[in-house]
Write an enzyme that holds these catalytic residues in place. Structure first.
Site, short mmCIF file in Angstrom:
data_model
loop_
_atom_site.label_atom_id
_atom_site.label_comp_id
_atom_site.label_asym_id
_atom_site.label_seq_id
_atom_site.Cartn_x
_atom_site.Cartn_y
_atom_site.Cartn_z
N ALA A 76 77.96 52.68 85.57
CA ALA A 76 77.69 51.30 85.18
C ALA A 76 78.57 50.91 83.99
CB ALA A 76 76.21 51.13 84.83
N CYS A 126 80.99 53.89 94.87
CA CYS A 126 80.00 54.18 93.83
C CYS A 126 79.59 53.02 92.94
CB CYS A 126 80.53 55.31 92.94
SG CYS A 126 80.44 56.89 93.79
N ALA A 150 74.38 55.65 84.68
CA ALA A 150 74.77 54.94 83.46
C ALA A 150 76.28 55.04 83.23
CB ALA A 150 74.00 55.51 82.27
C1 UDX Z 1 78.33 60.39 98.87
C2 UDX Z 1 78.01 59.16 98.05
O1 UDX Z 1 78.97 58.17 98.33
C3 UDX Z 1 77.99 59.45 96.59
O2 UDX Z 1 77.46 58.40 95.88
C4 UDX Z 1 77.13 60.60 96.31
O3 UDX Z 1 77.22 60.92 94.97
C5 UDX Z 1 77.49 61.78 97.19
O4 UDX Z 1 77.48 61.42 98.53
P1 UDX Z 1 80.68 61.05 99.69
O5 UDX Z 1 80.95 62.50 99.69
O6 UDX Z 1 81.77 60.11 99.34
O7 UDX Z 1 79.63 60.77 98.61
O8 UDX Z 1 79.96 60.62 101.06
P2 UDX Z 1 80.49 60.81 102.51
O9 UDX Z 1 81.98 60.93 102.52
O10 UDX Z 1 79.82 59.77 103.34
O11 UDX Z 1 79.92 62.25 102.91
C6 UDX Z 1 78.62 62.56 103.18
C7 UDX Z 1 78.59 63.53 104.37
O12 UDX Z 1 77.26 63.99 104.57
C8 UDX Z 1 79.06 62.93 105.70
O13 UDX Z 1 80.15 63.68 106.18
C9 UDX Z 1 77.83 63.05 106.60
O14 UDX Z 1 78.16 63.34 107.95
C10 UDX Z 1 77.07 64.18 105.97
N1 UDX Z 1 75.62 64.19 106.26
C11 UDX Z 1 74.87 63.10 106.03
C12 UDX Z 1 75.04 65.34 106.78
O15 UDX Z 1 75.71 66.35 107.01
N2 UDX Z 1 73.69 65.36 106.98
C13 UDX Z 1 72.90 64.28 106.78
O16 UDX Z 1 71.69 64.33 107.01
C14 UDX Z 1 73.52 63.10 106.29
C1 UDX Z 2 84.20 56.23 90.07
C2 UDX Z 2 84.05 56.94 88.71
O1 UDX Z 2 85.27 56.75 87.97
C3 UDX Z 2 83.75 58.41 88.90
O2 UDX Z 2 83.53 59.04 87.65
C4 UDX Z 2 82.52 58.54 89.78
O3 UDX Z 2 82.24 59.91 90.03
C5 UDX Z 2 82.70 57.80 91.08
O4 UDX Z 2 83.02 56.44 90.84
P1 UDX Z 2 86.10 56.04 91.88
O5 UDX Z 2 85.24 55.01 92.52
O6 UDX Z 2 86.69 57.11 92.73
O7 UDX Z 2 85.33 56.78 90.72
O8 UDX Z 2 87.35 55.29 91.23
P2 UDX Z 2 87.71 54.63 89.82
O9 UDX Z 2 89.00 55.18 89.38
O10 UDX Z 2 86.62 54.67 88.87
O11 UDX Z 2 88.00 53.12 90.25
C6 UDX Z 2 87.00 52.27 90.76
C7 UDX Z 2 87.56 50.90 91.01
O12 UDX Z 2 87.85 50.24 89.80
C8 UDX Z 2 88.85 50.86 91.82
O13 UDX Z 2 88.79 49.82 92.77
C9 UDX Z 2 89.90 50.59 90.77
O14 UDX Z 2 91.04 49.97 91.30
C10 UDX Z 2 89.16 49.69 89.82
N1 UDX Z 2 89.69 49.67 88.44
C11 UDX Z 2 89.71 50.80 87.70
C12 UDX Z 2 90.12 48.47 87.89
O15 UDX Z 2 90.09 47.43 88.55
N2 UDX Z 2 90.58 48.47 86.60
C13 UDX Z 2 90.61 49.59 85.83
O16 UDX Z 2 91.02 49.52 84.67
C14 UDX Z 2 90.16 50.80 86.40
#
Ligand code: UDX
Ligand code: UDX
Length: 448
Positions: free
Chosen positions: A225, A276, A222
């Site tokens: 979103a 995300c 939420a």
């Molecule tokens: C991810 C999602 O994008 C986010 O929405 C969620 O909240 C947390 O997980 P992020 O840390 O950005 O976040 O993902 P990513 O950078 O892809 O890292 C996940 C890691 O998990 C990778 O390094 C992958 O190799 C690892 N992994 C995945 C394992 O070690 N074991 C598995 O079975 C699957």
């Molecule tokens: C987001 C949430 O902010 C964070 O709380 C959650 O854990 C993961 O997802 P993130 O995706 O890292 O974080 O970046 P964020 O700063 O939220 O920006 C998301 C996108 O929105 C970016 O592409 C940014 O450029 C864009 N953005 C942000 C706008 O276009 N306008 C704005 O005013 C703010």
């Protein structure tokens, strides 16, 4: 319950920085971050300048804690066995196949993780959902533990991560809130308290919010979103501004000065990106439909539709500027990351805009200060539906400097809000500013 050993599965954008900060702030707890990806773990153990993730301040945190009480390893089973508390921070992408494809979250990795934990654990564990998950996932995880476990007790908590990329370390140091959801049973509350005690080492007590598991799971979806909804709202108004002569920056300022609304997340742009927002909203839409709430689903789906519309609209403006055909024109793509201060390009608007310009005939000169050429080529290969690689290799160049990218170009697009882009002056070049970065706007300026 006093925790001495933590294991985190997943050394990505969430797991890596979060665990580094926990280790820094809790020197008496050993934190081991494990990942199946050997290359990634090698990079976490390698030179500080080449950590797999770029985040301001991260290298300093790793420098202090690594080797002291922060470890990176590929020995997943060993780390699970030894830890009392296990964070699951593996990725939860949008499903590409099967029921809910294109909408629902793919829980394959989370389920594999739970199975692994169940099979390896010989002592009781607190297992924490750190990845963003659909509401009621804890139920599925519990089923796996019940089915696969070896008679030990598992307590499942939800502790979603709210950090934003580019400010991850600051967000972790000074979180607006830490959310912990747990069962209302005695063992559930004990586990919640154990996690509260960890965060209380640096987060003020009043900012640690405890709820039931379902509220915590849903609060993450939420929150994302609602943040994305603000961006789509302002972006939808940017289209109306262009028709009426109103200025979107002025509009945004005027709206944001109302303290009930506030100024943040009201910056019009070429559209939001990142791993995300889109994924979580699609997930929310899917959940609403699953529960028969079609009107609610449609409401949130509109946030994604406006984002797609904004990207499409911006790319079309560029094509229209050149008379509907970009054949023979060189366009500089400045910025590939989905936002500034990160090397992450997941769902970046630049991937989409560049594709559309390329398919309209353009030659592209791409520059990003932080995203590596390897990642840019991978994005192109994975996300553009191009027949042969040779089709694009001869018409796309990745530049090492801003001037290399812009010198020969007919038009310049600004797609990431990097500070260094704000200082450049373009004379007699068409500039398409997808982030409203430039103050001194030239004659050929097209903003959002
Ligand atoms: C991810 C999602 O994008 C986010 O929405 C969620 O909240 C947390 O997980 P992020 O840390 O950005 O976040 O993902 P990513 O950078 O892809 O890292 C996940 C890691 O998990 C990778 O390094 C992958 O190799 C690892 N992994 C995945 C394992 O070690 N074991 C598995 O079975 C699957
Ligand atoms: C987001 C949430 O902010 C964070 O709380 C959650 O854990 C993961 O997802 P993130 O995706 O890292 O974080 O970046 P964020 O700063 O939220 O920006 C998301 C996108 O929105 C970016 O592409 C940014 O450029 C864009 N953005 C942000 C706008 O276009 N306008 C704005 O005013 C703010």
């Amino acid at each position: 319950m006093k925790i001495k050993k933590i294991c985190c599965i997943g050394a990505g954008y969430v797991g890596g920085p979060t665990m580094a900060v926990i280790a820094l702030k809790c020197p008496d707890i050993n934190v081991t971050v494990v990942d199946l990806n050997k290359e990634r773990i090698a990079a976490w153990n390698g030179p500080l300048a080449n950590l797999p993730i770029y985040e301001p301040g991260l290298a300093e945190v790793v420098a202090e804690a690594r080797g002291r009480n922060l470890f990176f390893s590929t020995e997943v089973d060993k780390a699970i066995e030894e830890a009392e508390m296990i964070f699951m921070a593996v990725n939860t992408p949008t499903k590409t196949k099967g029921e809910g494809a294109g909408m629902a979250a793919d829980l394959r990795y989370v389920e594999a993780c739970a199975k692994n934990i169940a099979q390896v654990a010989k002592t009781d564990k607190v297992v924490i959902e750190k990845s963003t998950l659909p509401v009621r996932t804890a139920e599925k995880i519990k089923e796996i533990f019940d089915r696969e476990g070896k008679g030990v007790h598992f307590e499942i908590l939800s502790n979603p991560e709210f950090l934003a990329e580019g400010t991850a370390i600051q967000d972790l140091f000074k979180s607006d809130r830490v959310l912990i959801g747990g069962d209302e049973t005695e063992s559930g509350q004990k586990a919640v308290q154990a996690l509260v005690d960890i965060y209380a080492n640096w987060i003020p007590k009043e900012k640690i919010l405890t709820t039931n598991v379902w509220s915590s799971e849903l609060a993450k979806l939420a929150s994302n979103a609602m943040l994305a909804q603000r961006i789509s709202s302002i972006n939808s108004l940017s289209a109306l501004c262009e028709k009426t002569g109103a200025n979107i920056d002025e509009l945004s300022k005027a709206i944001g000065m109302d303290h009930r609304i506030g100024p943040k997340f009201l910056k019009a742009s070429v559209g939001f990106g990142g791993s995300c927002f889109q994924k979580d909203i699609l997930n929310l839409v899917y959940l609403c439909r699953h529960y028969g709430l079609d009107e609610v689903a449609e409401y949130w789906h509109q946030v994604i539709k406006i984002n797609d519309y904004q990207k499409e609209r911006f790319a079309q403006k560029i094509i229209d500027h050149f008379g509907g055909d970009l054949t023979g024109k060189t366009i500089a793509i400045l910025g590939w990351a989905f936002k500034a201060n990160t090397n992450d390009s997941r769902e970046s608007p630049a991937i989409y805009i560049a594709e559309k310009l390329f398919k309209a005939g353009a030659i592209l000169e791409i520059f990003d200060p932080m995203v590596s050429p390897k990642i840019i080529w991978n994005d192109i290969k994975n996300y553009w539906k191009v027949e042969k690689e040779t089709d694009f290799k001869a018409k796309i160049y990745i530049s090492e400097t801003i001037s290399d990218a812009t010198n020969k170009s007919d038009g310049v697009t600004l797609l990431t809000e990097w500070e260094e882009f704000k200082k450049i002056a373009f004379l007699e070049k068409a500039v398409f500013d997808g982030r409203n970065l430039l103050k001194n706007r030239e004659i050929n300026y097209v903003g959002i």
